[in-house]
Design an enzyme around this catalytic site. Structure first.
Site, PDB file in Angstrom:
ATOM      1  N   LYS A  13      10.878   6.100  60.105  1.00  0.00           N
ATOM      2  CA  LYS A  13       9.854   5.929  60.970  1.00  0.00           C
ATOM      3  C   LYS A  13      10.034   4.535  61.737  1.00  0.00           C
ATOM      4  CE  LYS A  13       7.873  10.007  60.755  1.00  0.00           C
ATOM      5  NZ  LYS A  13       7.978  10.894  61.662  1.00  0.00           N
ATOM      6  N   ILE A  35      -3.669  10.689  59.867  1.00  0.00           N
ATOM      7  CA  ILE A  35      -4.405  11.645  60.911  1.00  0.00           C
ATOM      8  C   ILE A  35      -4.496  12.802  59.713  1.00  0.00           C
ATOM      9  CG2 ILE A  35      -3.991  13.256  62.865  1.00  0.00           C
ATOM     10  CD1 ILE A  35      -3.696  10.139  63.353  1.00  0.00           C
ATOM     11  N   TYR A  94      10.569   7.448  53.725  1.00  0.00           N
ATOM     12  CA  TYR A  94       9.820   7.908  55.009  1.00  0.00           C
ATOM     13  C   TYR A  94       9.622   6.767  55.786  1.00  0.00           C
ATOM     14  CZ  TYR A  94       5.807   9.533  57.829  1.00  0.00           C
ATOM     15  OH  TYR A  94       4.941   9.986  58.508  1.00  0.00           O
ATOM     16  N   ASP A 149      15.787  24.597  63.244  1.00  0.00           N
ATOM     17  CA  ASP A 149      15.586  23.595  62.266  1.00  0.00           C
ATOM     18  C   ASP A 149      16.273  22.458  62.975  1.00  0.00           C
ATOM     19  OD1 ASP A 149      16.169  21.624  60.382  1.00  0.00           O
ATOM     20  OD2 ASP A 149      17.032  22.966  58.797  1.00  0.00           O
ATOM     21  N   VAL A 150      15.645  21.243  63.354  1.00  0.00           N
ATOM     22  CA  VAL A 150      15.904  20.078  64.224  1.00  0.00           C
ATOM     23  C   VAL A 150      17.068  19.385  63.286  1.00  0.00           C
ATOM     24  CG1 VAL A 150      13.829  19.956  65.159  1.00  0.00           C
ATOM     25  CG2 VAL A 150      14.158  18.543  62.942  1.00  0.00           C
ATOM     26  N   ASN A 193       8.422  15.591  67.460  1.00  0.00           N
ATOM     27  CA  ASN A 193       7.450  15.341  66.529  1.00  0.00           C
ATOM     28  C   ASN A 193       7.527  15.905  64.693  1.00  0.00           C
ATOM     29  OD1 ASN A 193       4.077  15.740  65.678  1.00  0.00           O
ATOM     30  ND2 ASN A 193       4.823  17.942  65.557  1.00  0.00           N
ATOM     31  N   SER A 245       5.115   6.283  62.882  1.00  0.00           N
ATOM     32  CA  SER A 245       3.976   6.136  61.924  1.00  0.00           C
ATOM     33  C   SER A 245       3.717   4.617  62.135  1.00  0.00           C
ATOM     34  CB  SER A 245       4.404   6.862  60.756  1.00  0.00           C
ATOM     35  OG  SER A 245       3.408   6.400  59.859  1.00  0.00           O
ATOM     36  N   GLY A 295       8.422  21.236  65.943  1.00  0.00           N
ATOM     37  CA  GLY A 295       7.222  21.283  65.049  1.00  0.00           C
ATOM     38  C   GLY A 295       5.753  21.453  65.444  1.00  0.00           C
TER      39      GLY A 295
HETATM   40  P1  NAP Z   1       2.453  18.490  59.158  1.00  0.00           P
HETATM   41  O1  NAP Z   1       1.212  19.108  59.324  1.00  0.00           O
HETATM   42  O2  NAP Z   1       3.223  18.608  57.817  1.00  0.00           O
HETATM   43  O3  NAP Z   1       3.462  19.259  60.030  1.00  0.00           O
HETATM   44  C1  NAP Z   1       4.815  18.819  60.412  1.00  0.00           C
HETATM   45  C2  NAP Z   1       5.806  19.662  61.122  1.00  0.00           C
HETATM   46  O4  NAP Z   1       6.914  19.161  60.934  1.00  0.00           O
HETATM   47  C3  NAP Z   1       5.432  21.217  61.249  1.00  0.00           C
HETATM   48  O5  NAP Z   1       5.188  21.872  62.348  1.00  0.00           O
HETATM   49  C4  NAP Z   1       6.954  21.633  60.654  1.00  0.00           C
HETATM   50  O6  NAP Z   1       7.274  22.707  61.367  1.00  0.00           O
HETATM   51  C5  NAP Z   1       7.859  20.485  61.342  1.00  0.00           C
HETATM   52  N1  NAP Z   1       9.275  20.561  60.622  1.00  0.00           N
HETATM   53  C6  NAP Z   1       9.349  19.875  59.339  1.00  0.00           C
HETATM   54  N2  NAP Z   1      10.551  20.164  59.146  1.00  0.00           N
HETATM   55  C7  NAP Z   1      10.959  20.842  60.307  1.00  0.00           C
HETATM   56  C8  NAP Z   1      12.446  21.084  60.486  1.00  0.00           C
HETATM   57  N3  NAP Z   1      13.616  20.833  59.825  1.00  0.00           N
HETATM   58  N4  NAP Z   1      12.789  21.538  61.629  1.00  0.00           N
HETATM   59  C9  NAP Z   1      11.589  21.789  62.529  1.00  0.00           C
HETATM   60  N5  NAP Z   1      10.339  21.526  62.486  1.00  0.00           N
HETATM   61  C10 NAP Z   1       9.984  20.891  61.112  1.00  0.00           C
HETATM   62  O7  NAP Z   1       2.529  17.032  59.640  1.00  0.00           O
HETATM   63  P2  NAP Z   1       1.792  16.301  60.889  1.00  0.00           P
HETATM   64  O8  NAP Z   1       0.953  15.307  60.322  1.00  0.00           O
HETATM   65  O9  NAP Z   1       1.465  17.264  61.893  1.00  0.00           O
HETATM   66  O10 NAP Z   1       3.194  15.562  61.206  1.00  0.00           O
HETATM   67  C11 NAP Z   1       3.593  15.492  62.360  1.00  0.00           C
HETATM   68  C12 NAP Z   1       4.269  14.246  62.794  1.00  0.00           C
HETATM   69  O11 NAP Z   1       3.512  13.294  62.747  1.00  0.00           O
HETATM   70  C13 NAP Z   1       5.508  13.961  61.615  1.00  0.00           C
HETATM   71  O12 NAP Z   1       6.510  13.375  62.034  1.00  0.00           O
HETATM   72  C14 NAP Z   1       4.729  12.870  60.926  1.00  0.00           C
HETATM   73  O13 NAP Z   1       5.663  12.077  59.954  1.00  0.00           O
HETATM   74  C15 NAP Z   1       3.990  12.235  61.985  1.00  0.00           C
HETATM   75  N6  NAP Z   1       2.735  11.367  61.257  1.00  0.00           N
HETATM   76  C16 NAP Z   1       1.744  11.985  60.743  1.00  0.00           C
HETATM   77  C17 NAP Z   1       0.705  11.096  60.122  1.00  0.00           C
HETATM   78  C18 NAP Z   1      -0.328  11.682  59.544  1.00  0.00           C
HETATM   79  O14 NAP Z   1      -1.224  11.192  58.666  1.00  0.00           O
HETATM   80  N7  NAP Z   1      -0.474  12.931  59.261  1.00  0.00           N
HETATM   81  C19 NAP Z   1       0.637   9.933  60.460  1.00  0.00           C
HETATM   82  C20 NAP Z   1       1.815   9.246  61.181  1.00  0.00           C
HETATM   83  C21 NAP Z   1       2.837  10.082  61.664  1.00  0.00           C
HETATM   84  P3  NAP Z   1       7.230  24.207  60.185  1.00  0.00           P
HETATM   85  O15 NAP Z   1       5.976  24.461  59.280  1.00  0.00           O
HETATM   86  O16 NAP Z   1       7.497  25.340  60.947  1.00  0.00           O
HETATM   87  O17 NAP Z   1       8.686  24.142  59.249  1.00  0.00           O
END
Ligand code: NAP
Length: 245
Positions: A157, A186, A153, A61-62, A88, A140, A10
Site C-alpha cells: 500500500k 472500512i 500488506y 486476475d489482475v 481497487n 490504505s 475487483g
Molecule cells: P474485499 O471485500 O475483500 O474485496 C477485495 C476485492 O479485490 C474483491 O472484489 C476481489 O475480487 C478483488 N481481488 C482480489 N484479488 C484479485 C485478483 N487477483 N484479480 C482481480 N480482483 C481481485 O475488500 P475491500 O475492503 O473491498 O478492499 C478493496 C480495496 O480497498 C483493496 O485494495 C484493499 O486493500 C483496500 N482497502 C480496504 C480497507 C478496508 O478496511 N476494507 C482499508 C483500506 C484499503 P474477487 O472476489 O472477484 O476475486
C-alpha cells in the site's frame, strides 16, 4: 449524461461494488472486473442492468498480464474508450512478519502491487495516445502509518502511494491525472481477519467513532474522477474518520 467509461478492478464486492454502483449512477459506462466472485458479479450486473445502466463484466486476475491486456482491449472495443481506471483489487493477510512465507509475500506483491502496475501500464498505453485519462489507486492508511502483523500488506500500500506520485509526474504532461485513496477501516469482507474486540478498538481509536462504509470511499472516487478535481494529481486522500491525521 457523462459520456465516460470507468474500469473498476475487483468491482463486484466491498468497496469495488460501491464504486461500480456509484459510477453507474453518475452515468458512466462501467466495466466491472472480478476474479473469483462470479456469483456476486452476475448479481450486480443484473441489478444495474435492470436500472438501464450500461455495465459489463470481465473476469480477469489482475496479477496476470495477458488477462489484464485482454480486459483493457475489451473495454476499449466494447465502450469505445477508457477514461478512468480504478485500481481497487487487493488482498490482505494478518500474519507475524517472522511467519510470512515466500508464497505469502509473492501473492501479496503480485496482486496488490504488480496488479496495479499491469493495469496502469496497459491502460496508460491507451490513455497517452488519447492525451487524457484518470487513474485512482486504492491504497490504505496502513500504507501511510504501517500496520503491525500486516507488514507485507503495508509495503504494497506504501508502494501504491509511491507509484501514484512518480507516475503523476511522468504522465501529467499527457493530461493524465493519477491519485490515490488511502481508506481507513472500512466495513467489508476484508475485516473478517479481525475479531469483534479488534474492531471495537479500531472504532474507539477513530475520532468519528465509526467504521467507514464502502460508500465513503466511492464518494471520494467520484470526486477524483470528476472535473471538480481537475487540478489534483499525485495526491493521497485518506477518508479515515480521523484515524490517521
Ligand atoms: P474485499 O471485500 O475483500 O474485496 C477485495 C476485492 O479485490 C474483491 O472484489 C476481489 O475480487 C478483488 N481481488 C482480489 N484479488 C484479485 C485478483 N487477483 N484479480 C482481480 N480482483 C481481485 O475488500 P475491500 O475492503 O473491498 O478492499 C478493496 C480495496 O480497498 C483493496 O485494495 C484493499 O486493500 C483496500 N482497502 C480496504 C480497507 C478496508 O478496511 N476494507 C482499508 C483500506 C484499503 P474477487 O472476489 O472477484 O476475486
Amino acid at each position: 449524461m457523462i459520456n465516460k467509461t470507468v474500469l473498476i478492478t475487483g468491482g463486484a464486492r466491498g468497496i469495488g461494488k460501491a464504486m461500480s454502483e456509484a459510477f453507474a449512477k453518475e452515468g458512466y459506462n462501467v466495466l466491472i472486473n472480478f476474479n473469483k466472485s462470479e456469483d456476486e458479479a452476475n448479481e450486480l450486473y443484473t441489478k444495474l442492468s435492470e436500472k438501464n445502466f450500461y455495465v459489463k463484466l470481465f473476469k480477469a486476475d489482475v496479477s496476470n498480464r495477458v488477462e489484464v491486456e485482454n480486459m483493457i482491449d475489451y473495454c476499449v472495443k466494447e465502450f469505445g474508450g477508457l477514461d478512468v481506471l480504478v485500481n481497487n483489487a487487493g488482498i490482505s493477510q494478518d500474519k507475524l512478519f517472522t511467519d510470512i512465507t515466500d508464497e505469502d509475500w509473492d501473492r501479496m506483491m503480485n496482486i496488490n502491487l504488480k496488479g496495479c502496475f499491469y493495469c496502469s501500464q496497459v491502460a496508460l498505453k491507451y490513455m497517452i495516445s488519447e492525451k487524457k485519462g484518470n487513474i485512482i489507486n486504492i491504497s490504505s492508511i496502513w500504507g501511510i502509518s504501517g500496520a503491525s502483523c500486516e507488514v507485507h500488506y503495508s509495503i504494497t500500500k506504501a508502494g501504491i502511494i509511491g507509484m501514484t506520485k512518480a507516475l503523476a509526474k511522468e504522465v501529467g504532461p499527457s493530461n493524465i491525472r493519477i491519485n490515490s485513496i488511502a481508506p481507513g477501516v472500512i466495513n467489508t469482507d476484508m475485516l473478517s481477519e479481525y475479531n469483534s474486540e479488534d474492531i471495537n478498538v479500531l472504532v474507539e481509536e477513530t475520532p468519528l467513532m465509526r467504521l467507514g462504509t464502502p460508500d465513503d470511499i466511492a464518494n471520494c472516487a467520484i470526486f477524483l474522477a470528476s472535473d471538480k478535481s481537475n487540478f489534483i494529481t499525485g495526491q493521497v486522500i485518506s477518508p479515515n474518520g480521523g484515524f490517521v491525521i
